[in-house]
Design a protein around this motif. Structure first.
Motif, PDB file in Angstrom:
ATOM      1  N   LEU A 100       0.809  -1.225   0.000  1.00 62.70           N
ATOM      2  CA  LEU A 100       0.000   0.000   0.000  1.00 62.70           C
ATOM      3  C   LEU A 100       0.838   1.269   0.000  1.00 62.70           C
ATOM      4  O   LEU A 100       0.396   2.311  -0.513  1.00 62.70           O
ATOM      5  CB  LEU A 100      -0.916   0.015   1.230  1.00 62.70           C
ATOM      6  N   ALA A 101       2.036   1.214   0.588  1.00 66.53           N
ATOM      7  CA  ALA A 101       2.899   2.398   0.689  1.00 66.53           C
ATOM      8  C   ALA A 101       4.329   2.017   0.330  1.00 66.53           C
ATOM      9  O   ALA A 101       5.215   1.968   1.196  1.00 66.53           O
ATOM     10  CB  ALA A 101       2.829   2.984   2.095  1.00 66.53           C
ATOM     11  N   ASP A 157      -2.704  11.063   5.599  1.00 68.74           N
ATOM     12  CA  ASP A 157      -2.374   9.930   4.723  1.00 68.74           C
ATOM     13  C   ASP A 157      -2.187   8.658   5.547  1.00 68.74           C
ATOM     14  O   ASP A 157      -2.584   7.569   5.127  1.00 68.74           O
ATOM     15  CB  ASP A 157      -1.082  10.221   3.943  1.00 68.74           C
ATOM     16  N   LEU A 161      -4.035   5.097   5.703  1.00 69.11           N
ATOM     17  CA  LEU A 161      -3.287   3.849   5.575  1.00 69.11           C
ATOM     18  C   LEU A 161      -3.711   2.860   6.649  1.00 69.11           C
ATOM     19  O   LEU A 161      -3.918   1.673   6.372  1.00 69.11           O
ATOM     20  CB  LEU A 161      -1.784   4.124   5.668  1.00 69.11           C
ATOM     21  N   GLN A 164      -6.945   1.408   5.663  1.00 67.55           N
ATOM     22  CA  GLN A 164      -6.799   0.474   4.546  1.00 67.55           C
ATOM     23  C   GLN A 164      -6.236  -0.869   4.993  1.00 67.55           C
ATOM     24  O   GLN A 164      -6.621  -1.917   4.477  1.00 67.55           O
ATOM     25  CB  GLN A 164      -5.882   1.074   3.474  1.00 67.55           C
TER      26      GLN A 164
END
Length: 273
Positions: A100-101, A157, A161, A164
């Motif tokens: 995801l990151a 952000d 995250l 998510q």
């Protein structure tokens, strides 16, 4: 007032020191007065112990327990003895974060030594021995927590995250910057303090806790008196029994002075070791 705290649990960043490492002397004086009155002063922090130790030493706290890594690590200091460590398998979390990151820095703590990480964090954010490893090697050992950091992202952000990720078996705490701590589910500052207070024979009702971050929520709810800093987020203030002044207005000292006598004022600078 007939109630007097038998234990004082203090967050570090935003409660004892500002984000530049400055500890107001008025706060140091108030902590010393609490110690002098016989209260057990416990630092409860998201920092690794190596990053918390300079604050403990600067305050010249007597031998006793402290919580690091959001309660996953309990340490007696001085001298330094690790008395309890809670770990989990970080494999799924690390792979999901990396998916995801992909630009984020990911670290796992090597308790008492430093960190293993996929890339270096910004200067002075972590201390101890740093070992760069692949994502696969980061997953190879049980971890007290997984730290995610992206200097180019914003706090919002990282809140997204955390949403998510939504993984079972872990808990999330977003720091004051783009920083995410992922810990074993059910492990937090409150569970660490429950362990420490039970060992000391102190009832939670006799504990004063002060903090400002999302990782302080459970601690503030658990303590007999949970106090949020005035500049904490609304959810932290809502979780507390009371709200003190902002950090810059000596909020921590004001709360401690309510229960313990008070010495001199001023500012001293704390340097990380």
């Amino acid at each position: 007032m007939t109630w007097l705290p038998q234990m004082v649990a203090l967050d570090i960043d935003g409660t004892l020191v500002d984000h530049s490492g400055v500890l107001p002397a008025r706060v140091g004086d108030a902590v010393a007065q609490a110690v002098g009155a016989g209260a057990v002063v416990v630092l409860a922090t998201g920092r690794a112990f190596l990053d918390a130790k300079p604050v403990i030493d600067h305050l010249a706290l007597p031998p006793g327990p402290h919580l690091a890594s959001n309660g996953a690590v309990v340490v007696e200091h001085p001298p330094t003895t690790i008395t309890h460590v809670t770990t989990f398998d970080p494999t799924d979390v690390i792979h999901r974060v990396h998916e995801l990151a992909p630009a984020a820095c990911i670290a796992v703590e090597d308790v008492g030594r430093g960190f293993r990480l996929n890339k270096l964090f910004p200067r002075d954010e972590l201390h101890g021995r740093m070992r760069i490893e692949s994502i696969e090697r980061l997953c190879a050992k049980p971890a007290t927590r997984v730290i995610v950091r992206d200097p180019d992202s914003q706090e919002q952000d990282f809140l997204r995250l955390a949403d998510q990720l939504g993984m079972h078996g872990v808990s999330y705490s977003v720091g004051w910057s783009a920083w995410l701590d992922i810990a074993p589910e059910g492990v937090n500052k409150a569970t660490g303090l429950a362990r420490v207070s039970a060992a000391a024979g102190i009832d939670p009702a006799d504990v004063l806790a002060i903090g400002d971050g999302r990782n302080d929520l459970e601690m503030l709810r658990w303590a007999g008196r949970g106090v949020a800093m005035g500049d904490a987020s609304w959810e932290v203030r809502e979780a507390a029994d009371d709200v003190t002044a902002n950090f810059d207005d000596d909020g921590t000292a004001l709360e401690l002075e309510r229960w313990f006598s008070f010495g001199s004022r001023g500012v001293s600078r704390l340097r990380s070791a």
